[in-house]
Design a protein around this motif. Structure first.
Motif, PDB file in Angstrom:
ATOM      1  N   THR A  21      58.801  88.920  74.216  1.00 16.88           N
ATOM      2  CA  THR A  21      59.151  89.699  75.400  1.00 16.88           C
ATOM      3  C   THR A  21      58.042  90.724  75.632  1.00 16.88           C
ATOM      4  O   THR A  21      57.222  90.994  74.737  1.00 16.88           O
ATOM      5  N   GLU A  22      58.043  91.323  76.800  1.00 13.25           N
ATOM      6  CA  GLU A  22      57.032  92.328  77.111  1.00 13.25           C
ATOM      7  C   GLU A  22      57.137  93.505  76.137  1.00 13.25           C
ATOM      8  O   GLU A  22      56.122  94.028  75.671  1.00 13.25           O
ATOM      9  N   GLU A  23      58.367  93.893  75.788  1.00 10.47           N
ATOM     10  CA  GLU A  23      58.574  95.001  74.861  1.00 10.47           C
ATOM     11  C   GLU A  23      58.004  94.673  73.479  1.00 10.47           C
ATOM     12  O   GLU A  23      57.347  95.505  72.858  1.00 10.47           O
ATOM     13  N   LEU A  24      58.266  93.454  73.003  1.00 10.54           N
ATOM     14  CA  LEU A  24      57.732  93.064  71.697  1.00 10.54           C
ATOM     15  C   LEU A  24      56.217  92.928  71.732  1.00 10.54           C
ATOM     16  O   LEU A  24      55.544  93.244  70.746  1.00 10.54           O
ATOM     17  N   ILE A  26      54.174  94.716  73.542  1.00  8.75           N
ATOM     18  CA  ILE A  26      53.653  96.090  73.482  1.00  8.75           C
ATOM     19  C   ILE A  26      53.750  96.623  72.054  1.00  8.75           C
ATOM     20  O   ILE A  26      52.809  97.237  71.539  1.00  8.75           O
ATOM     21  N   GLU A  27      54.879  96.360  71.401  1.00  8.77           N
ATOM     22  CA  GLU A  27      55.045  96.792  70.015  1.00  8.77           C
ATOM     23  C   GLU A  27      54.026  96.107  69.099  1.00  8.77           C
ATOM     24  O   GLU A  27      53.478  96.731  68.183  1.00  8.77           O
ATOM     25  N   HIS A  30      50.797  97.945  69.322  1.00 10.27           N
ATOM     26  CA  HIS A  30      50.827  99.190  68.546  1.00 10.27           C
ATOM     27  C   HIS A  30      50.651  98.906  67.049  1.00 10.27           C
ATOM     28  O   HIS A  30      49.916  99.619  66.365  1.00 10.27           O
TER      29      HIS A  30
END
Length: 80
Positions: A21-24, A26-27, A30
Protein backbone atom coordinates in the motif's frame (compact mmCIF):
# COMPACT_ATOMS: atom_id res chain seq x y z
CA UNK A 1 19.30 -4.97 15.53
CA UNK A 2 17.29 -1.77 15.36
CA UNK A 3 13.48 -1.55 15.32
CA UNK A 4 13.73 -0.27 11.74
CA UNK A 5 15.40 -3.54 10.76
CA UNK A 6 12.58 -5.57 12.28
CA UNK A 7 9.99 -3.43 10.53
CA UNK A 8 11.90 -3.73 7.26
CA UNK A 9 11.66 -7.52 7.52
CA UNK A 10 7.93 -7.29 8.22
CA UNK A 11 7.35 -5.02 5.23
CA UNK A 12 9.40 -7.38 3.06
CA UNK A 13 7.09 -10.23 4.09
CA UNK A 14 4.04 -8.12 3.24
CA UNK A 15 5.55 -7.37 -0.16
CA UNK A 16 5.79 -11.11 -0.86
CA UNK A 17 2.00 -11.29 -0.58
CA UNK A 18 1.47 -8.57 -3.18
CA UNK A 19 2.09 -4.90 -3.91
CA UNK A 20 2.55 -2.61 -0.93
CA UNK A 21 0.00 0.00 0.00
CA UNK A 22 1.09 3.61 -0.29
CA UNK A 23 1.39 3.80 3.51
CA UNK A 24 3.63 0.73 3.65
CA UNK A 25 5.71 2.01 0.75
CA UNK A 26 6.33 5.27 2.63
CA UNK A 27 7.21 3.31 5.76
CA UNK A 28 9.56 1.18 3.69
CA UNK A 29 11.36 4.32 2.52
CA UNK A 30 11.77 5.49 6.13
CA UNK A 31 13.17 2.10 7.16
CA UNK A 32 15.56 2.06 4.22
CA UNK A 33 16.82 5.55 5.14
CA UNK A 34 17.32 4.49 8.77
CA UNK A 35 19.23 1.43 7.55
CA UNK A 36 21.40 3.48 5.19
CA UNK A 37 22.20 6.00 7.95
CA UNK A 38 23.08 3.16 10.32
CA UNK A 39 25.36 1.50 7.74
CA UNK A 40 27.15 4.75 6.90
CA UNK A 41 27.66 5.62 10.58
CA UNK A 42 28.90 2.13 11.41
CA UNK A 43 31.28 2.20 8.44
CA UNK A 44 32.66 5.56 9.55
CA UNK A 45 33.25 4.24 13.08
CA UNK A 46 34.76 1.02 11.77
CA UNK A 47 37.26 3.00 9.70
CA UNK A 48 38.18 5.01 12.79
CA UNK A 49 38.57 1.78 14.76
CA UNK A 50 41.00 0.45 12.15
CA UNK A 51 43.08 3.63 12.46
CA UNK A 52 43.03 3.47 16.26
CA UNK A 53 44.28 -0.11 16.16
CA UNK A 54 46.97 0.69 13.59
CA UNK A 55 48.28 3.49 15.75
CA UNK A 56 47.93 1.38 18.90
CA UNK A 57 45.83 4.12 20.52
CA UNK A 58 44.00 2.07 23.16
CA UNK A 59 42.09 5.05 24.57
CA UNK A 60 40.76 5.99 21.13
CA UNK A 61 39.97 2.34 20.36
CA UNK A 62 37.98 2.02 23.59
CA UNK A 63 36.08 5.21 22.80
CA UNK A 64 35.24 4.05 19.27
CA UNK A 65 34.10 0.59 20.40
CA UNK A 66 31.82 2.26 22.97
CA UNK A 67 30.36 4.45 20.23
CA UNK A 68 29.82 1.39 18.02
CA UNK A 69 28.04 -0.40 20.85
CA UNK A 70 25.81 2.62 21.44
CA UNK A 71 25.04 2.83 17.71
CA UNK A 72 24.10 -0.86 17.62
CA UNK A 73 21.71 -0.40 20.53
CA UNK A 74 20.17 2.97 19.68
CA UNK A 75 20.82 3.70 16.02
CA UNK A 76 22.38 7.02 16.99
CA UNK A 77 25.97 8.22 16.96
CA UNK A 78 27.32 10.05 19.98
CA UNK A 79 29.41 12.96 18.74
CA UNK A 80 32.08 14.13 21.17
Amino acid sequence: MLPAHHRLAEIFQENLKGPLTEELFIELQHCLKANADYCLDMNFLNNQLIQARRTKDVKWETHITAQMDWLRRTGKVVMQ
